[in-house]
Design a protein around this motif. Sequence first.
Motif, PDB file in Angstrom:
ATOM      1  N   GLN A  37       0.863  -1.170   0.000  1.00  0.00           N
ATOM      2  CA  GLN A  37       0.000   0.000   0.000  1.00  0.00           C
ATOM      3  C   GLN A  37       0.904   1.226   0.000  1.00  0.00           C
ATOM      4  OE1 GLN A  37      -2.548  -0.623   3.445  1.00  0.00           O
ATOM      5  NE2 GLN A  37      -3.896  -2.004   2.317  1.00  0.00           N
ATOM      6  N   THR A  38       1.921   1.191   0.845  1.00  0.00           N
ATOM      7  CA  THR A  38       3.006   2.172   0.746  1.00  0.00           C
ATOM      8  C   THR A  38       3.816   1.902  -0.514  1.00  0.00           C
ATOM      9  OG1 THR A  38       3.250   2.510   3.133  1.00  0.00           O
ATOM     10  CG2 THR A  38       5.195   2.918   1.763  1.00  0.00           C
ATOM     11  N   GLY A  39       4.013   2.933  -1.321  1.00  0.00           N
ATOM     12  CA  GLY A  39       4.898   2.810  -2.472  1.00  0.00           C
ATOM     13  C   GLY A  39       4.459   1.802  -3.515  1.00  0.00           C
ATOM     14  N   SER A  40       3.162   1.713  -3.763  1.00  0.00           N
ATOM     15  CA  SER A  40       2.681   0.691  -4.705  1.00  0.00           C
ATOM     16  C   SER A  40       3.230   0.910  -6.111  1.00  0.00           C
ATOM     17  CB  SER A  40       1.144   0.675  -4.737  1.00  0.00           C
ATOM     18  OG  SER A  40       0.606   1.747  -5.489  1.00  0.00           O
ATOM     19  N   ALA A  41       3.493   2.156  -6.486  1.00  0.00           N
ATOM     20  CA  ALA A  41       4.054   2.434  -7.816  1.00  0.00           C
ATOM     21  C   ALA A  41       5.572   2.499  -7.792  1.00  0.00           C
ATOM     22  CB  ALA A  41       3.497   3.747  -8.364  1.00  0.00           C
ATOM     23  N   VAL A  42       6.154   2.553  -6.597  1.00  0.00           N
ATOM     24  CA  VAL A  42       7.606   2.615  -6.457  1.00  0.00           C
ATOM     25  C   VAL A  42       8.230   1.227  -6.570  1.00  0.00           C
ATOM     26  CG1 VAL A  42       9.501   3.194  -4.876  1.00  0.00           C
ATOM     27  CG2 VAL A  42       7.483   4.687  -5.024  1.00  0.00           C
ATOM     28  N   LEU A  43       7.683   0.273  -5.839  1.00  0.00           N
ATOM     29  CA  LEU A  43       8.323  -1.040  -5.713  1.00  0.00           C
ATOM     30  C   LEU A  43       8.410  -1.838  -7.012  1.00  0.00           C
ATOM     31  CD1 LEU A  43       6.977  -1.770  -2.183  1.00  0.00           C
ATOM     32  CD2 LEU A  43       9.387  -1.585  -2.820  1.00  0.00           C
ATOM     33  N   PRO A  44       7.453  -1.718  -7.956  1.00  0.00           N
ATOM     34  CA  PRO A  44       7.647  -2.427  -9.238  1.00  0.00           C
ATOM     35  C   PRO A  44       8.880  -1.980 -10.000  1.00  0.00           C
ATOM     36  CG  PRO A  44       5.332  -1.870  -8.951  1.00  0.00           C
ATOM     37  CD  PRO A  44       6.087  -1.157  -7.855  1.00  0.00           C
ATOM     38  N   ARG A  45       9.411  -0.816  -9.689  1.00  0.00           N
ATOM     39  CA  ARG A  45      10.618  -0.338 -10.360  1.00  0.00           C
ATOM     40  C   ARG A  45      11.864  -1.122  -9.939  1.00  0.00           C
ATOM     41  NH1 ARG A  45       6.734   1.399 -11.990  1.00  0.00           N
ATOM     42  NH2 ARG A  45       7.331  -0.154 -13.529  1.00  0.00           N
ATOM     43  N   PHE A  46      11.740  -1.989  -8.938  1.00  0.00           N
ATOM     44  CA  PHE A  46      12.872  -2.795  -8.473  1.00  0.00           C
ATOM     45  C   PHE A  46      12.783  -4.252  -8.912  1.00  0.00           C
ATOM     46  CE2 PHE A  46      12.538   0.782  -5.566  1.00  0.00           C
ATOM     47  CZ  PHE A  46      13.850   1.238  -5.547  1.00  0.00           C
ATOM     48  N   LEU A  47      11.791  -4.578  -9.738  1.00  0.00           N
ATOM     49  CA  LEU A  47      11.708  -5.940 -10.263  1.00  0.00           C
ATOM     50  C   LEU A  47      12.961  -6.253 -11.063  1.00  0.00           C
ATOM     51  CD1 LEU A  47       7.990  -5.966 -11.408  1.00  0.00           C
ATOM     52  CD2 LEU A  47       8.966  -7.394  -9.599  1.00  0.00           C
ATOM     53  N   GLY A  48      13.596  -7.362 -10.732  1.00  0.00           N
ATOM     54  CA  GLY A  48      14.834  -7.721 -11.402  1.00  0.00           C
ATOM     55  C   GLY A  48      16.061  -7.129 -10.751  1.00  0.00           C
ATOM     56  N   SER A  49      15.860  -6.331  -9.693  1.00  0.00           N
ATOM     57  CA  SER A  49      16.977  -5.747  -8.958  1.00  0.00           C
ATOM     58  C   SER A  49      16.816  -6.087  -7.473  1.00  0.00           C
ATOM     59  CB  SER A  49      17.008  -4.223  -9.157  1.00  0.00           C
ATOM     60  OG  SER A  49      18.147  -3.653  -8.537  1.00  0.00           O
ATOM     61  N   GLY A  50      16.541  -7.348  -7.212  1.00  0.00           N
ATOM     62  CA  GLY A  50      16.353  -7.841  -5.852  1.00  0.00           C
ATOM     63  C   GLY A  50      14.913  -8.178  -5.532  1.00  0.00           C
ATOM     64  N   VAL A  51      13.965  -7.483  -6.118  1.00  0.00           N
ATOM     65  CA  VAL A  51      12.543  -7.751  -5.907  1.00  0.00           C
ATOM     66  C   VAL A  51      12.055  -8.723  -6.981  1.00  0.00           C
ATOM     67  CG1 VAL A  51      10.216  -6.745  -5.883  1.00  0.00           C
ATOM     68  CG2 VAL A  51      12.120  -5.540  -4.792  1.00  0.00           C
ATOM     69  N   SER A  52      11.427  -9.802  -6.551  1.00  0.00           N
ATOM     70  CA  SER A  52      10.953 -10.811  -7.502  1.00  0.00           C
ATOM     71  C   SER A  52       9.482 -10.649  -7.863  1.00  0.00           C
ATOM     72  CB  SER A  52      11.193 -12.223  -6.940  1.00  0.00           C
ATOM     73  OG  SER A  52      10.607 -12.366  -5.661  1.00  0.00           O
ATOM     74  N   ALA A  53       8.684 -10.047  -6.968  1.00  0.00           N
ATOM     75  CA  ALA A  53       7.262  -9.854  -7.255  1.00  0.00           C
ATOM     76  C   ALA A  53       6.708  -8.773  -6.335  1.00  0.00           C
ATOM     77  CB  ALA A  53       6.487 -11.155  -7.065  1.00  0.00           C
ATOM     78  N   VAL A  54       5.620  -8.146  -6.791  1.00  0.00           N
ATOM     79  CA  VAL A  54       4.961  -7.084  -6.028  1.00  0.00           C
ATOM     80  C   VAL A  54       3.454  -7.271  -6.137  1.00  0.00           C
ATOM     81  CG1 VAL A  54       4.584  -4.591  -5.776  1.00  0.00           C
ATOM     82  CG2 VAL A  54       6.832  -5.442  -6.492  1.00  0.00           C
ATOM     83  N   CYS A  55       2.775  -7.154  -5.010  1.00  0.00           N
ATOM     84  CA  CYS A  55       1.318  -7.026  -5.022  1.00  0.00           C
ATOM     85  C   CYS A  55       1.023  -5.588  -4.634  1.00  0.00           C
ATOM     86  CB  CYS A  55       0.663  -8.004  -4.052  1.00  0.00           C
ATOM     87  SG  CYS A  55      -1.149  -7.985  -4.159  1.00  0.00           S
ATOM     88  N   ALA A  56       0.648  -4.784  -5.616  1.00  0.00           N
ATOM     89  CA  ALA A  56       0.495  -3.340  -5.442  1.00  0.00           C
ATOM     90  C   ALA A  56      -0.962  -2.995  -5.172  1.00  0.00           C
ATOM     91  CB  ALA A  56       0.990  -2.616  -6.695  1.00  0.00           C
ATOM     92  N   GLU A  57      -1.168  -2.191  -4.146  1.00  0.00           N
ATOM     93  CA  GLU A  57      -2.530  -1.802  -3.770  1.00  0.00           C
ATOM     94  C   GLU A  57      -2.578  -0.295  -3.533  1.00  0.00           C
ATOM     95  OE1 GLU A  57      -5.920  -2.796  -0.379  1.00  0.00           O
ATOM     96  OE2 GLU A  57      -3.950  -3.742  -0.261  1.00  0.00           O
ATOM     97  N   PRO A  58      -2.866   0.468  -4.587  1.00  0.00           N
ATOM     98  CA  PRO A  58      -2.920   1.920  -4.424  1.00  0.00           C
ATOM     99  C   PRO A  58      -4.159   2.352  -3.657  1.00  0.00           C
ATOM    100  CG  PRO A  58      -3.637   1.318  -6.624  1.00  0.00           C
ATOM    101  CD  PRO A  58      -3.181   0.042  -5.962  1.00  0.00           C
TER     102      PRO A  58
END
Length: 298
Positions: A252-273
């Motif tokens: 919920q925090t940073g829902s549009a921020v965290l997808p920018r790290f896919l492939g750079s340590g983050v493997s998946a995101v469940c984003a809830e704006p």
Amino acid sequence: MNPVDTRTPAPRTSAASHDGLGPHAPAASYDDLVARVLGGEFGPDPHAQRIAVAFSTRQAVRHEGRGGGYRNEVLSLRLESAVGSCAVEPGEMPDAAIEDCVGADLARLLEHELRPVRVAALDAYLMRVRPHTPANGARPWSLPAGSSLRKSRARARAVTGLVDAAPGARVLVVGVVNSLLEALRERGLSYVPCDLKGGTTEWGEPVRTDALAELAGCDAVLASGMTLGNGSFEPLREHALRHGKPLVMFAQTGSAVLPRFLGSGVSAVCAEPYPFFWLDGGPGTVHRYRTAVPGAAR
């Protein structure tokens, strides 16, 4: 969580300093992402974008049938049609900070003294320029109408389904949500619950308070976007990247921020704006991202 942070602001750089990889390249770090935004790599100049509305959302909840409850407080900033958010510890966000955001340009807020303001500003900007759409890599997941507990459990299934781990694996859960723990148990996964507030889970399990101390003993990490707001995200991301360990973010925090790290340590995101599932009983949507497959559209 202490939202005041005196770190040196990220330097302003141009997109050219990133080897022409473009806005789809994974961010190398949080500060790298901020520098790329300030340098105009993602589109509109953040110096020319102003926040029209700033507000906080406060909630207390005890789901039916659960023995304990919790409180939430979230700072949100509106940039045209986009809303960016960052959760804070209840009562720690001064009212003056909200007033300070109204009418301010994004560039100034990205260098604000309060980390939650910086995170919410970055989230608002990226929500505007990289909304949760299939073209940007998001896959919608519907949440049913119903009670707060029904929706919490439905969201938990969406989140835990992204954890790439076999039954018996040990998952470090950073930011304890009982519905997530329940969903991991249903998959046959063990877990180490961790939260700065400590305490116990719904089932009486002790909650650890030092997530970094637990990393080595876990096979995967499931972490809240609140780690952006309290400064613990980067160590988690760096560990996952260094050890090739799955890191799934529920955001919920940073829902549009965290997808920018896919492939750079983050493997998946469940984003809830914003607005979040707990704000009404109607149907809703979360947006799931997975690490891009080579050759596939991001």
